[in-house]
Enzyme design. Structure first.
Site, PDB file in Angstrom:
ATOM      1  N   GLY A  50      48.643 -27.862  14.926  1.00  0.00           N
ATOM      2  CA  GLY A  50      48.332 -27.342  16.244  1.00  0.00           C
ATOM      3  C   GLY A  50      48.770 -28.349  17.302  1.00  0.00           C
ATOM      4  N   ASN A  76      43.734 -29.582  26.585  1.00  0.00           N
ATOM      5  CA  ASN A  76      43.606 -30.500  27.715  1.00  0.00           C
ATOM      6  C   ASN A  76      43.478 -31.957  27.259  1.00  0.00           C
ATOM      7  N   GLU A  77      43.126 -32.169  26.014  1.00  0.00           N
ATOM      8  CA  GLU A  77      43.186 -33.534  25.487  1.00  0.00           C
ATOM      9  C   GLU A  77      44.656 -33.968  25.334  1.00  0.00           C
ATOM     10  N   GLY A 111      57.046 -25.097  31.519  1.00  0.00           N
ATOM     11  CA  GLY A 111      56.839 -23.894  32.307  1.00  0.00           C
ATOM     12  C   GLY A 111      55.586 -23.154  31.876  1.00  0.00           C
ATOM     13  N   ARG A 118      50.895 -41.256  28.694  1.00  0.00           N
ATOM     14  CA  ARG A 118      52.225 -41.772  28.338  1.00  0.00           C
ATOM     15  C   ARG A 118      53.008 -42.111  29.606  1.00  0.00           C
ATOM     16  N   GLU A 123      48.687 -23.805  25.082  1.00  0.00           N
ATOM     17  CA  GLU A 123      49.885 -24.508  25.591  1.00  0.00           C
ATOM     18  C   GLU A 123      49.687 -26.027  25.534  1.00  0.00           C
ATOM     19  N   HIS A 182      26.375 -14.737  40.908  1.00  0.00           N
ATOM     20  CA  HIS A 182      26.083 -13.320  40.732  1.00  0.00           C
ATOM     21  C   HIS A 182      24.785 -13.090  39.978  1.00  0.00           C
TER      22      HIS A 182
HETATM   23  C1  LIG Z   1      44.238 -17.215  22.124  1.00  0.00           C
HETATM   24  C2  LIG Z   1      45.301 -18.147  21.642  1.00  0.00           C
HETATM   25  C3  LIG Z   1      46.626 -17.787  21.736  1.00  0.00           C
HETATM   26  C4  LIG Z   1      47.617 -18.643  21.268  1.00  0.00           C
HETATM   27  N1  LIG Z   1      48.921 -18.244  21.360  1.00  0.00           N
HETATM   28  C5  LIG Z   1      49.875 -19.027  20.801  1.00  0.00           C
HETATM   29  C6  LIG Z   1      51.226 -18.585  20.761  1.00  0.00           C
HETATM   30  O1  LIG Z   1      51.555 -17.496  21.248  1.00  0.00           O
HETATM   31  N2  LIG Z   1      52.147 -19.354  20.159  1.00  0.00           N
HETATM   32  C7  LIG Z   1      51.812 -20.544  19.599  1.00  0.00           C
HETATM   33  O2  LIG Z   1      52.688 -21.197  19.055  1.00  0.00           O
HETATM   34  N3  LIG Z   1      50.530 -21.005  19.618  1.00  0.00           N
HETATM   35  C8  LIG Z   1      49.562 -20.274  20.195  1.00  0.00           C
HETATM   36  N4  LIG Z   1      48.266 -20.715  20.220  1.00  0.00           N
HETATM   37  C9  LIG Z   1      47.926 -21.970  19.558  1.00  0.00           C
HETATM   38  C10 LIG Z   1      47.538 -23.072  20.525  1.00  0.00           C
HETATM   39  O3  LIG Z   1      48.680 -23.568  21.148  1.00  0.00           O
HETATM   40  C11 LIG Z   1      46.764 -24.121  19.725  1.00  0.00           C
HETATM   41  O4  LIG Z   1      45.514 -23.542  19.433  1.00  0.00           O
HETATM   42  C12 LIG Z   1      46.574 -25.406  20.443  1.00  0.00           C
HETATM   43  O5  LIG Z   1      47.803 -26.049  20.582  1.00  0.00           O
HETATM   44  C13 LIG Z   1      45.601 -26.323  19.709  1.00  0.00           C
HETATM   45  O6  LIG Z   1      45.917 -26.445  18.367  1.00  0.00           O
HETATM   46  P1  LIG Z   1      44.769 -26.227  17.271  1.00  0.00           P
HETATM   47  O7  LIG Z   1      44.089 -24.967  17.596  1.00  0.00           O
HETATM   48  O8  LIG Z   1      45.373 -26.374  15.946  1.00  0.00           O
HETATM   49  O9  LIG Z   1      43.753 -27.395  17.542  1.00  0.00           O
HETATM   50  P2  LIG Z   1      43.813 -28.874  16.931  1.00  0.00           P
HETATM   51  O10 LIG Z   1      45.150 -29.424  17.147  1.00  0.00           O
HETATM   52  O11 LIG Z   1      43.290 -28.826  15.563  1.00  0.00           O
HETATM   53  O12 LIG Z   1      42.805 -29.603  17.885  1.00  0.00           O
HETATM   54  C14 LIG Z   1      41.387 -29.584  17.679  1.00  0.00           C
HETATM   55  C15 LIG Z   1      40.756 -30.496  18.711  1.00  0.00           C
HETATM   56  O13 LIG Z   1      41.200 -31.833  18.470  1.00  0.00           O
HETATM   57  C16 LIG Z   1      41.775 -32.355  19.628  1.00  0.00           C
HETATM   58  N5  LIG Z   1      42.858 -33.255  19.287  1.00  0.00           N
HETATM   59  C17 LIG Z   1      43.963 -32.966  18.596  1.00  0.00           C
HETATM   60  N6  LIG Z   1      44.738 -34.062  18.511  1.00  0.00           N
HETATM   61  C18 LIG Z   1      44.099 -35.048  19.174  1.00  0.00           C
HETATM   62  C19 LIG Z   1      44.404 -36.399  19.439  1.00  0.00           C
HETATM   63  N7  LIG Z   1      45.524 -36.982  19.041  1.00  0.00           N
HETATM   64  N8  LIG Z   1      43.520 -37.103  20.139  1.00  0.00           N
HETATM   65  C20 LIG Z   1      42.381 -36.546  20.566  1.00  0.00           C
HETATM   66  N9  LIG Z   1      42.062 -35.274  20.343  1.00  0.00           N
HETATM   67  C21 LIG Z   1      42.911 -34.536  19.649  1.00  0.00           C
HETATM   68  C22 LIG Z   1      42.243 -31.140  20.380  1.00  0.00           C
HETATM   69  O14 LIG Z   1      42.407 -31.422  21.742  1.00  0.00           O
HETATM   70  C23 LIG Z   1      41.155 -30.169  20.105  1.00  0.00           C
HETATM   71  O15 LIG Z   1      40.088 -30.407  20.969  1.00  0.00           O
HETATM   72  C24 LIG Z   1      47.264 -19.881  20.709  1.00  0.00           C
HETATM   73  C25 LIG Z   1      45.925 -20.239  20.631  1.00  0.00           C
HETATM   74  C26 LIG Z   1      44.956 -19.393  21.105  1.00  0.00           C
HETATM   75  C27 LIG Z   1      43.544 -19.822  21.004  1.00  0.00           C
HETATM   76  C1  LIG Z   2      20.896 -10.659  29.697  1.00  0.00           C
HETATM   77  C2  LIG Z   2      19.742 -10.619  30.620  1.00  0.00           C
HETATM   78  C3  LIG Z   2      18.501 -10.257  30.158  1.00  0.00           C
HETATM   79  C4  LIG Z   2      17.415 -10.183  31.014  1.00  0.00           C
HETATM   80  N1  LIG Z   2      16.202  -9.779  30.544  1.00  0.00           N
HETATM   81  C5  LIG Z   2      15.167  -9.592  31.393  1.00  0.00           C
HETATM   82  C6  LIG Z   2      13.946  -9.078  30.944  1.00  0.00           C
HETATM   83  O1  LIG Z   2      13.770  -8.826  29.761  1.00  0.00           O
HETATM   84  N2  LIG Z   2      12.969  -8.848  31.834  1.00  0.00           N
HETATM   85  C7  LIG Z   2      13.131  -9.119  33.153  1.00  0.00           C
HETATM   86  O2  LIG Z   2      12.197  -8.897  33.917  1.00  0.00           O
HETATM   87  N3  LIG Z   2      14.287  -9.622  33.625  1.00  0.00           N
HETATM   88  C8  LIG Z   2      15.309  -9.876  32.772  1.00  0.00           C
HETATM   89  N4  LIG Z   2      16.499 -10.352  33.241  1.00  0.00           N
HETATM   90  C9  LIG Z   2      16.670 -10.582  34.668  1.00  0.00           C
HETATM   91  C10 LIG Z   2      16.755 -12.038  35.057  1.00  0.00           C
HETATM   92  O3  LIG Z   2      15.498 -12.606  35.000  1.00  0.00           O
HETATM   93  C11 LIG Z   2      17.407 -12.124  36.437  1.00  0.00           C
HETATM   94  O4  LIG Z   2      18.752 -11.788  36.249  1.00  0.00           O
HETATM   95  C12 LIG Z   2      17.292 -13.463  37.079  1.00  0.00           C
HETATM   96  O5  LIG Z   2      15.974 -13.699  37.430  1.00  0.00           O
HETATM   97  C13 LIG Z   2      18.143 -13.557  38.336  1.00  0.00           C
HETATM   98  O6  LIG Z   2      17.959 -12.481  39.189  1.00  0.00           O
HETATM   99  P1  LIG Z   2      19.217 -11.679  39.752  1.00  0.00           P
HETATM  100  O7  LIG Z   2      20.082 -11.365  38.613  1.00  0.00           O
HETATM  101  O8  LIG Z   2      18.724 -10.579  40.590  1.00  0.00           O
HETATM  102  O9  LIG Z   2      19.967 -12.737  40.637  1.00  0.00           O
HETATM  103  P2  LIG Z   2      19.690 -13.035  42.179  1.00  0.00           P
HETATM  104  O10 LIG Z   2      18.285 -13.306  42.401  1.00  0.00           O
HETATM  105  O11 LIG Z   2      20.369 -12.004  42.998  1.00  0.00           O
HETATM  106  O12 LIG Z   2      20.469 -14.416  42.331  1.00  0.00           O
HETATM  107  C14 LIG Z   2      21.867 -14.475  42.538  1.00  0.00           C
HETATM  108  C15 LIG Z   2      22.245 -15.928  42.757  1.00  0.00           C
HETATM  109  O13 LIG Z   2      21.599 -16.410  43.929  1.00  0.00           O
HETATM  110  C16 LIG Z   2      20.828 -17.543  43.625  1.00  0.00           C
HETATM  111  N5  LIG Z   2      19.636 -17.586  44.454  1.00  0.00           N
HETATM  112  C17 LIG Z   2      18.668 -16.676  44.531  1.00  0.00           C
HETATM  113  N6  LIG Z   2      17.739 -17.092  45.381  1.00  0.00           N
HETATM  114  C18 LIG Z   2      18.112 -18.278  45.856  1.00  0.00           C
HETATM  115  C19 LIG Z   2      17.559 -19.211  46.773  1.00  0.00           C
HETATM  116  N7  LIG Z   2      16.407 -19.022  47.361  1.00  0.00           N
HETATM  117  N8  LIG Z   2      18.235 -20.336  47.013  1.00  0.00           N
HETATM  118  C20 LIG Z   2      19.399 -20.573  46.420  1.00  0.00           C
HETATM  119  N9  LIG Z   2      19.975 -19.746  45.540  1.00  0.00           N
HETATM  120  C21 LIG Z   2      19.330 -18.591  45.268  1.00  0.00           C
HETATM  121  C22 LIG Z   2      20.512 -17.408  42.169  1.00  0.00           C
HETATM  122  O14 LIG Z   2      20.208 -18.641  41.592  1.00  0.00           O
HETATM  123  C23 LIG Z   2      21.787 -16.830  41.639  1.00  0.00           C
HETATM  124  O15 LIG Z   2      22.725 -17.839  41.450  1.00  0.00           O
HETATM  125  C24 LIG Z   2      17.578 -10.463  32.380  1.00  0.00           C
HETATM  126  C25 LIG Z   2      18.831 -10.849  32.835  1.00  0.00           C
HETATM  127  C26 LIG Z   2      19.901 -10.927  31.986  1.00  0.00           C
HETATM  128  C27 LIG Z   2      21.220 -11.340  32.516  1.00  0.00           C
END
Ligand SMILES: Cc1cc2nc3c(=O)[nH]c(=O)nc-3n(C[C@H](O)[C@H](O)[C@H](O)COP(=O)(O)OP(=O)(O)OC[C@H]3O[C@@H](n4cnc5c(N)ncnc54)[C@H](O)[C@@H]3O)c2cc1C
Ligand SMILES: Cc1cc2nc3c(=O)[nH]c(=O)nc-3n(C[C@H](O)[C@H](O)[C@H](O)COP(=O)(O)OP(=O)(O)OC[C@H]3O[C@@H](n4cnc5c(N)ncnc54)[C@H](O)[C@@H]3O)c2cc1C
Ligand SMILES: Cc1cc2nc3c(=O)[nH]c(=O)nc-3n(C[C@H](O)[C@H](O)[C@H](O)COP(=O)(O)OP(=O)(O)OC[C@H]3O[C@@H](n4cnc5c(N)ncnc54)[C@H](O)[C@@H]3O)c2cc1C
Ligand SMILES: Cc1cc2nc3c(=O)[nH]c(=O)nc-3n(C[C@H](O)[C@H](O)[C@H](O)COP(=O)(O)OP(=O)(O)OC[C@H]3O[C@@H](n4cnc5c(N)ncnc54)[C@H](O)[C@@H]3O)c2cc1C
Lengths: 401, 401, 401, 401
Positions: B145, B381-382, B255, B390, B378, B353
């Protein structure tokens, strides 16, 4: 394959059994085994089917996870909030979304156990404990989220019934629950004092389930809008005092926040362990990923975040168990810190898996999707800041202004 | 509803047309309109169906997005890399995953245009430009990879054919592509110099498509493992010199990195605009979310991240257009910065939201899932850090050690 | 030793001359040479003596840095804001605190050049350009910092004089300046419209210098409280309209913010170059620090931050030079981003020096102390967020509420 | 004024007495009172004079802070590491630099108490406990910092003396100390096993003090290079086994890291309390800074950081007190987390003070300068990552490679 449970990393600084007494360790082990055997092998399937795993929940009921911190009298497990936090942490290593639903269900069981009449307890608790009955918590409304006290679902007294109108949003478990703890407002009474909590069963006429929402995560249980159209509910279904609904809802949330934080911890722990294993096994550039210093140091940072998150969660659990003066702030603090920080751990673990991290054959992306929700649920992390600020800036006014 | 294109926020410091000349603005407008009309209304559907939107791609071909920076001779649009970055940014506001696939396809078209023979160009480019033919890029392997130079897919010369064995992983667009630019190794020749690039068509015997991977995002096109079992490909299908495959792959990636960074920019821009609108419209605690200072300041931080990301992307685009000395490092830098930073913007927009951010009825969660992949694709980010290091530490050795 | 100017790292992606035309490069080279020869060898001494380096400033005047963007008519250098940003960036590599004072002095010169009468220009500009006369800018008061419009220094009209009472705080250069541009309020006229700008000379009776503040950084020039006790100043000393003082102060600040951002850039650049050199030279565990991957990747992150900071500063410089619609927001954005981000670079460079980083024999700790102030000065970075939020959330009210 | 001790904020979630038993609270109160009465009023003076406050140290000796975790037999206070961490946290609220020197002195006392002969203990401990004798710890050399095991100061056996040559760098307290615990190497014995620890008194011929370093912080005690030129020291001055010096040095450092982390905690606590008070008192835009939501939420984040830092420090203290398997990793983890995170708290508290934060009349800038050093001292925070990584990635090799 990516879906094997991380083999036991017995002895490292992140071991979740550090600091526990033997009894607590035993509780932890039960939850860990349950997660390992019943949840983890199926978490991807649960997620992709988008259905509640009802049979698995019954098994959870059998080991005592249906009414964890309810009294034993009606089937509860009689454990502390601290024990519960240990359990949710472990459950979440196996399936974070299911653990989160179990938390909500337990919140409702606890509300009935604490505020309900003897009749309520008899009717619901044994089944809830066994997970043959399931509960939902209904506070949020389409126009009332963070500002829960502004809720507008109305209850009009009519003889010994309340007639309820309005709608609740995002109700987790809805469609599959047998009892809903619903926060409603006495007609014409504005403000938090106008709110009370009433138990509603879904077969009551006028109880209308909305469509199942499609979501980023938490796919192992539904969220729906519920609409109440002239739903008649006996006055005896009220739990707690008639002006206590907001307080009940909020005190339920303290535990909810703690548990959700514990769920993030589990997601992070499992993701971290998977990443450690991947780093050791995966080779690039002729050596194990674990031999690259960047990955070593990032692993150290993840360990640091994991340990500090756990310390925060357990401190909050102690505060809640001991019912301390600062329990509200500490639960908010643990929720803010652990859900934000554990999301970072999961995200970094995903990154360490490279492309494999985004495949559904591996659990990382699911932990990411599920734990992302914890930064919003049970009060957003912005609202957590507000709660903490209130504690530390008591003399300051207009904290929501 | 959440899926309406953010209404034109005409004049703010994040306006993407700032600093462009009229010709560039026109290109931008074409792409913007395409995104708004053809992509955005369908992005959720594309995502949930998990199918390549082939008809939409043909429309993209019609407006000139199939071979953006190929010569006009064979149907290319003859635009610069800078123009291309403008286009990908806009396309990604409509559907980030589709924009990303269009980028990969364009990378292949450019490789054929730059390194292919006249015959290759005639055969593939007009169709690719029109998006009636689609291309894939195949470098990654299950065991190779980040260390792409260690690839092991082998080409054995047999008369005027190569016989190819091995497998490629994560190939975007596979199953739906007509031409694959495949990096293979001369049998027995280790190291980067042993690699060359060969065009393979999927109907060649021994070309075996693996299962469609289920993924966190990028669901509008498939990723698959491709296995080659004694696949016979004419020697004339080689593009570029026979020891140039690694260089070609890498120069294609410059690119690719730029474009992916631009795609993150588009995801962030659209998420930001949606968040601004939501902040103004949604009320809690009796006022608009936009009236809370935290949200205002967070919006300012998002704007800062968006503007600096755009500056980085455009600077890299200029370096690539002008073929400068530091283009490799600048493309890596823009990719690292913009994909990390724009992910943060999207994630913050989702948070703003509240619960709505995680619903599939709203696009935030999709922008999050899609743009998360850009931190891995591509070159992770490591690896970007490694490329930049380099450049700045040239005299230091063992940068991969 | 730590105090040698980092040897030319001629060709890397962070080279500040990338993208400049030959004329700009020439300006840059002049400033760079001045920094290298006149400032850097003495920056520690300037800091420890806590005195204004007046002779060095005169040399700066000789090369044209006393009135950089004033018209040439009265001795100004007639350069653009963009040129000025290039100059401040370079000067700050040699002594950040001195560069910052030169920026403040230039702000005052520009105010006189732009708003002053012919008499003012004749009297002050030639000397200011030569740095034989020095200027200070006096807006802040003990009770009026971020909320500058609330200032309370009062001017009472008495014939053709104003009689001024009140006090100004944190006045940079005070004690050593010959002319102070002071923002005062018409007695009884509240609000921004009541403010005007008047030039005051320190030998005017009633002009009282407070004690020299001891500070974390910016030690090469004094900050003092200045108290006005019935200071009589001729009405002709007013510059700009009599209700224009706040606008004048703010428009001066646009440039001030840009220049301060450029000063942070210089501090970061020099710190980064020193760190690169240290990484290559210092050995631990048998190899150069530069051979540890963590350090390589951190260097890459620093490079990314440096390049993006520079892009932001230059974009703001272009907006200011071109007097664009969004110049206020862009200057704020560049100030917020570059001063925060460059502080991180300096801090990381210090960390890379280990214990040596905190010694005064090495310049890292001084760059840290000096650039820390930039996050507060010329409007705090919180106020920058407010300014940016205003731009992106125009329809929202109560932005200071 | 800025230098008044923050008035008691008795009851908030950051109260350092939460979770302590009465005995621990008493110890804490003693240290708090000492800090409040003897250190805080003079911390600026100590800093600006750049002299060791010897009389104040004697007062510290009187209350039992000279040999905190030494046995009572020779005058030690016989407290646990946990108690010590409580003490250093409190001392640092009064003067972080002095608290840090007290920690180093205690490290040396503990080494003598643990590894010294009866004669050593009799000779040094009573005076060290009373702080009439002061100790220094000498491990670092100019070419050997993070890689302490590479130290080159040589001891050649000559009868019943060792003849010592070499030099030590950054020795805190040097010039004012009566006994130096010096890590030296048997001539010709490379590696950690060649190192032993020997007590050296400064009046021994050939013991040469270098110049007093000028530093960013930690100005209340000197750091110097010490050079040994044929210094003859009796063999009986060796403490611990003759191949145990590296182990001794490292086990001393566990406590050192813990204490330094506690010192950062104190700096952060005091800075936070000052900031809370300033937010409430300072007005801008017609209201208290505490009424701006940004400041409230930032205060909440600071509280979260403070509480989690404290939890980490106390957990490490428990591990060290209980001599657990993971004490090394936990001390490193607490040091990494608390010193980084508390620096952020201090820095944010400074920012909340605006311009006043950078004035030496206010303590914020001093807390910043002093606590910055903690990220480098007692093993840099990069080395902490390395230590933690070793714990969590045990099977991985080449952790320093
Ligand atoms: C949705 C998707 C689409 C893709 N499409 C394509 C495509 O069309 N064509 C294609 O050729 N490839 C494709 N890829 C592959 C992609 O380019 C690789 O996943 C990517 O380059 C990372 O390789 P890897 O997954 O084997 O991770 P690894 O290389 O195994 O890396 C695992 C972790 O180790 C870290 N790591 C690796 N080496 C080092 C180092 N020397 N030092 C520190 N950290 C390191 C990495 O940053 C990563 O966090 C795709 C991948 C995804 C997820
Ligand atoms: C998967 C899921 C399951 C849930 N299950 C339950 C459940 O079982 N029962 C239930 O009662 N509810 C449930 N909820 C609701 C959940 O508790 C609310 O989504 C949550 O309290 C936030 O309310 P809201 O979505 O209306 O966001 P909003 O209140 O509209 O907030 C929107 C944004 O504004 C920010 N914000 C709001 N007020 C302020 C303020 N005074 N100052 C600064 N920032 C503010 C918030 O932090 C947030 O970033 C669920 C929600 C999800 C997503
Ligand atoms: C070394 C130095 C040199 C200086 N030189 C000059 C000079 O030459 N001339 C001159 O006129 N001034 C000068 N200043 C003053 C400088 O411009 C002010 O310090 C700065 O504007 C901040 O004002 P303040 O210190 O009163 O902080 P305050 O305004 O009291 O701010 C305190 C904190 O509150 C925050 N805050 C304030 N308002 C809000 C809000 N609405 N919402 C959220 N947070 C808010 C601030 O960001 C800050 O964090 C100098 C300052 C320093 C430190
Ligand atoms: C004020 C002060 C007081 C001190 N007091 C004492 C004292 O009393 N007694 C004493 O013995 N010492 C003392 N020290 C020394 C202190 O312990 C060392 O400064 C510290 O251990 C770092 O060593 P160094 O300065 O040589 O940095 P180096 O070891 O040269 O490190 C430089 C940089 O490289 C990094 N680095 C080093 N190795 C690696 C690696 N393998 N991988 C990645 N990065 C690496 C470091 O983290 C650091 O960022 C003091 C230092 C200071 C500043």
């Amino acid at each position: 394959g990516g879906l094997n449970m991380a083999r036991g990393i017995h002895s490292y600084v992140c071991d979740p059994s550090i600091g526990l007494n033997p009894e607590q360790q035993e509780i932890q082990t039960v939850a860990r085994d349950f997660a390992r055997n019943e949840l983890y092998p199926k978490m991807a399937e649960f997620d992709q089917k988008e259905e509640m795993p009802k049979e698995t929940l019954k098994l959870a009921g059998e080991v005592g996870f249906g009414a964890i911190y309810c009294h034993e009298e009606h089937g509860g497990s009689g454990l502390t909030r601290f024990d519960a936090a240990l359990i949710f942490e472990q459950l979440a290593t196996g399936c974070t979304s299911t653990a989160a639903y179990i938390s909500i269900h337990n919140m409702v069981a606890w509300m009935i156990d604490t505020y309900g009449s003897e009749a309520h307890k008899k009717k619901f608790l044994p089944g809830m404990a066994a997970f043959t009955l399931r509960g939902s918590y209904a506070l949020t409304e389409p126009d009332s989220g963070s500002d829960a006290a502004s809720l507008r679902t109305t209850a009009r007294r009519d003889g010994d019934h309340f007639v309820i109108n309005g709608s609740k949003a995002f109700i987790s478990g809805s469609g599959d629950s047998h009892v809903y703890a619903v926060m409603v407002r006495h007609e014409g009474k504005p403000g938090p004092k106008g709110i009370f909590c009433i138990l509603i069963e879904p077969d009551t006429p006028g109880f209308i389930l909305g469509k199942k929402e499609k979501k980023l995560g938490w796919n192992t249980h539904a969220a729906r809008i519920i609409t109440f159209e002239d739903v008649r509910v006996p006055v005896s279904n009220v739990i707690g005092g008639e002006d206590q609904g907001f307080n009940i809802a909020m005190s339920g949330l303290n535990g909810g926040r703690l548990n959700i934080a514990a769920c993030s911890l589990g997601a992070a722990q499992q993701s971290f362990d998977l990443a450690l294993e991947h780093l050791k096994v995966r080779k690039q550039f002729g050596k194990a990923l674990a031999d690259f210093q960047w990955n070593q140091f990032k692993a150290a940072e993840m360990a640091t975040k994991l340990v500090t998150s756990r310390l925060a969660v357990r401190e909050a659990a102690r505060h809640l168990t001991d019912n301390t003066q600062h329990k509200v702030a500490m639960c908010a603090l643990a929720k803010l810190y652990a859900t934000d920080t554990c999301f970072e751990i999961v995200n970094q673990a995903l990154q360490m898996h490279g492309g494999y991290g985004i495949l559904k054959d591996y659990p990382l992306q699911q932990f990411l999707r599920d734990s992302r929700i914890h930064q919003i649920i049970e009060g957003t992390n912005e609202i957590m800041r507000l709660v903490i600020a209130r504690d530390v800036l008591t003399n300051s006014n207009a904290l929501t202004g």
